[in-house]
Design a protein around this motif. Structure first.
Motif, mmCIF file in Angstrom:
data_model
loop_
_atom_site.group_PDB
_atom_site.id
_atom_site.type_symbol
_atom_site.label_atom_id
_atom_site.label_comp_id
_atom_site.label_asym_id
_atom_site.label_seq_id
_atom_site.Cartn_x
_atom_site.Cartn_y
_atom_site.Cartn_z
ATOM 1 N N SER A 70 14.530 66.609 -60.458
ATOM 2 C CA SER A 70 15.170 65.362 -60.369
ATOM 3 C C SER A 70 16.147 65.114 -61.592
ATOM 4 O O SER A 70 17.289 64.632 -61.768
ATOM 5 C CB SER A 70 14.251 64.099 -60.349
ATOM 6 N N THR A 71 15.663 65.445 -62.913
ATOM 7 C CA THR A 71 16.211 65.221 -64.236
ATOM 8 C C THR A 71 17.454 65.974 -64.161
ATOM 9 O O THR A 71 18.617 65.557 -64.467
ATOM 10 C CB THR A 71 15.317 65.643 -64.985
ATOM 11 N N LEU A 72 17.551 67.162 -63.518
ATOM 12 C CA LEU A 72 18.784 68.261 -63.462
ATOM 13 C C LEU A 72 19.637 67.244 -62.880
ATOM 14 O O LEU A 72 20.857 67.385 -62.888
ATOM 15 C CB LEU A 72 18.260 69.612 -62.811
ATOM 16 N N LEU A 73 19.216 67.061 -61.376
ATOM 17 C CA LEU A 73 20.043 66.290 -60.520
ATOM 18 C C LEU A 73 20.799 64.995 -61.322
ATOM 19 O O LEU A 73 21.987 64.712 -61.203
ATOM 20 C CB LEU A 73 19.548 65.787 -59.503
ATOM 21 N N ARG A 74 19.897 64.226 -61.950
ATOM 22 C CA ARG A 74 20.600 63.042 -62.569
ATOM 23 C C ARG A 74 21.192 63.247 -63.868
ATOM 24 O O ARG A 74 22.020 62.527 -64.074
ATOM 25 C CB ARG A 74 19.270 62.088 -63.078
ATOM 26 N N CYS A 75 21.236 64.557 -64.247
ATOM 27 C CA CYS A 75 22.193 64.961 -65.412
ATOM 28 C C CYS A 75 23.584 65.230 -65.039
ATOM 29 O O CYS A 75 24.594 65.194 -65.640
ATOM 30 C CB CYS A 75 21.481 66.156 -66.437
ATOM 31 N N VAL A 76 23.399 65.645 -63.739
ATOM 32 C CA VAL A 76 25.022 66.088 -63.046
ATOM 33 C C VAL A 76 25.739 64.944 -62.855
ATOM 34 O O VAL A 76 26.927 65.108 -63.142
ATOM 35 C CB VAL A 76 24.638 66.812 -61.731
ATOM 36 N N ASN A 77 25.136 63.795 -62.546
ATOM 37 C CA ASN A 77 26.243 62.613 -62.197
ATOM 38 C C ASN A 77 25.935 61.601 -63.556
ATOM 39 O O ASN A 77 26.092 60.485 -63.348
ATOM 40 C CB ASN A 77 26.022 62.027 -61.040
ATOM 41 N N GLY A 95 35.485 70.225 -62.116
ATOM 42 C CA GLY A 95 36.823 70.551 -63.029
ATOM 43 C C GLY A 95 36.671 69.368 -64.267
ATOM 44 O O GLY A 95 37.496 69.594 -65.255
ATOM 45 N N THR A 96 36.002 68.361 -63.999
ATOM 46 C CA THR A 96 35.874 67.340 -64.907
ATOM 47 C C THR A 96 34.385 67.470 -65.850
ATOM 48 O O THR A 96 33.282 67.462 -65.415
ATOM 49 C CB THR A 96 35.820 66.070 -64.422
ATOM 50 N N GLU A 97 34.674 67.570 -67.362
ATOM 51 C CA GLU A 97 33.337 67.773 -67.961
ATOM 52 C C GLU A 97 32.898 66.311 -68.106
ATOM 53 O O GLU A 97 33.308 65.560 -68.970
ATOM 54 C CB GLU A 97 33.775 68.229 -69.331
ATOM 55 N N VAL A 98 31.601 66.146 -67.530
ATOM 56 C CA VAL A 98 31.196 64.589 -67.521
ATOM 57 C C VAL A 98 30.468 64.427 -68.814
ATOM 58 O O VAL A 98 29.981 63.465 -69.322
ATOM 59 C CB VAL A 98 30.232 64.472 -66.377
ATOM 60 N N ASP A 121 35.562 59.089 -68.039
ATOM 61 C CA ASP A 121 35.407 57.996 -67.156
ATOM 62 C C ASP A 121 34.420 58.259 -66.169
ATOM 63 O O ASP A 121 34.821 58.802 -64.865
ATOM 64 C CB ASP A 121 36.582 57.283 -66.699
ATOM 65 N N ILE A 122 33.177 58.016 -66.400
ATOM 66 C CA ILE A 122 32.051 58.685 -65.384
ATOM 67 C C ILE A 122 32.225 57.934 -64.094
ATOM 68 O O ILE A 122 31.896 58.209 -63.162
ATOM 69 C CB ILE A 122 30.710 58.245 -66.163
ATOM 70 N N VAL A 162 34.196 59.854 -61.953
ATOM 71 C CA VAL A 162 33.452 60.874 -61.442
ATOM 72 C C VAL A 162 32.542 60.740 -60.329
ATOM 73 O O VAL A 162 32.117 61.428 -59.495
ATOM 74 C CB VAL A 162 33.004 61.786 -62.919
ATOM 75 N N ARG A 163 31.667 59.839 -60.846
ATOM 76 C CA ARG A 163 30.723 59.424 -59.805
ATOM 77 C C ARG A 163 30.958 59.123 -58.370
ATOM 78 O O ARG A 163 30.405 59.433 -57.383
ATOM 79 C CB ARG A 163 29.688 58.230 -60.003
ATOM 80 N N ARG A 164 32.615 58.426 -58.386
ATOM 81 C CA ARG A 164 32.778 58.371 -56.986
ATOM 82 C C ARG A 164 33.060 59.678 -56.032
ATOM 83 O O ARG A 164 33.213 59.756 -54.851
ATOM 84 C CB ARG A 164 34.427 57.723 -57.034
ATOM 85 N N ARG A 165 33.011 60.687 -56.753
ATOM 86 C CA ARG A 165 33.444 62.039 -56.101
ATOM 87 C C ARG A 165 31.941 62.657 -55.877
ATOM 88 O O ARG A 165 31.945 63.843 -55.212
ATOM 89 C CB ARG A 165 34.202 62.778 -57.125
#
Ligand SMILES: Nc1ncnc2c1ncn2[C@@H]1O[C@H](COP(=O)(O)OP(=O)(O)OP(=O)(O)O)[C@@H](O)[C@H]1O
Ligand SMILES: [Mg+2]
Length: 268
Positions: free
Chosen positions: A55-62, A76-79, A85-86, A89-92
């Motif tokens: 879960s932590t891995l998933l939560r780090c992705v967004n 393509g966007t480095e979060v 602008d997170i 990114v999260r909208r995607r």
């Protein structure tokens, strides 16, 4: 030939690219150097014991969790870039959790339109058109005006999936979407996810459903103790695991009763 075609291995060409990811909570290092990527259109299932950091891995992705070190790139966007602008990114990224988190005072349809209207600024007719199309996609056209309390857990989870789809995400993250459901409701949710995979959605799925992983995943990643122990096709990882830790985990998941018996037998 475009630059992107010429360099398919670069982070920008991947839906998700994770390099050297570490995450600590105080003294506890939960992710201890994760490198992996998900290609566009790929379905990757993450399996592993409780507490291994899935879960932590998933939560780090967004960026629901802030990584302690490493680089995460999404479409393509480095979060992990401090200037990103997170919200954009999260909208995607569509995210579906174990708990559905539907608004109890809104109907299924309204649960699907609220973020479209507030975040994407769609007008009501367009938001409702998209919402109805997605309710149909998850097999719940007839439940548009139902409140969550009148829906089964499996139906609520399908509404949650339809809600994520209504934002038209480029990829979807699922964190054990069926583990809170009664066994007889799991199949309908997995069927919806299988349909999404067939439609080409990029999906990163934490799951204990090994039959789903075997049938639907292009790749399976086994995590233990905050690292990726092995990854490969379902045939490789689930069918012929190379590491003892993977074998032990799979024995437990695939046949919990047998694993218990052998544990009792091992006790001196
Ligand atoms: N916000 C937090 N603060 C402190 N520790 C945390 C936090 N979130 C997770 N942890 C710890 O990090 C470790 C990994 O947790 P995580 O939820 O990622 O595991 P998991 O693989 O998803 O497990 P499960 O299969 O039980 O869901 C656990 O030891 C957990 O207690
Ligand atoms: Mg978890």
């Amino acid at each position: 030939m475009t630059t992107e075609q010429a360099a398919p291995e670069t982070a920008a060409a991947q839906a998700i690219d994770v390099q050297g990811l570490r995450k600590s909570f105080g003294e506890l290092e939960v992710l201890r150097g994760i490198d992996f990527s998900v290609a566009r259109g790929e379905v990757v299932c993450v399996i592993g014991p409780s507490g291994s950091g899935k879960s932590t891995l998933l939560r780090c992705v967004n960026l629901l969790e802030e990584p302690s070190a490493g680089r995460v790139t999404v479409a393509g966007t480095e979060v992990t870039d401090p200037d990103v602008d997170i919200d954009l990114v999260r909208r995607r990224i569509g995210m579906v959790f174990q708990s559905f988190n539907l608004f109890p005072h809104l109907t299924a349809l309204e649960n699907l339109t609220i973020a479209q209207r507030r975040v994407l600024r769609r007008d009501r007719p367009e938001a409702e058109r998209i919402a109805r199309a997605n309710l149909e996609r998850v097999g719940l056209s007839d439940k548009a005006s139902a409140y969550p309390a009148k829906l089964s857990g499996g139906q609520q989870q399908r509404v949650a999936i339809a809600r994520a789809l209504s934002m038209e995400p480029e990829l979807m993250l699922f964190d054990e979407p069926t583990s809170a459901l009664d066994p007889e409701l799991v199949g309908d949710v997995l069927a919806v996810m299988r349909g999404l995979a067939q439609d080409g959605m990029t999906m990163l799925v934490v799951t204990h459903e090994m039959s789903f992983a075997r049938e639907v995943a292009d790749r399976v990643v086994f995590m233990d103790g905050g690292v990726i122990v092995e990854e490969g096709t379902p045939e490789q990882v689930v069918g012929a695991p190379q590491h003892e830790r993977t074998r032990t985990f799979l024995a437990r998941v695939l046949d919990p009763a047998a694993a218990e018996v052998s544990e009792v037998a091992d006790t001196p």
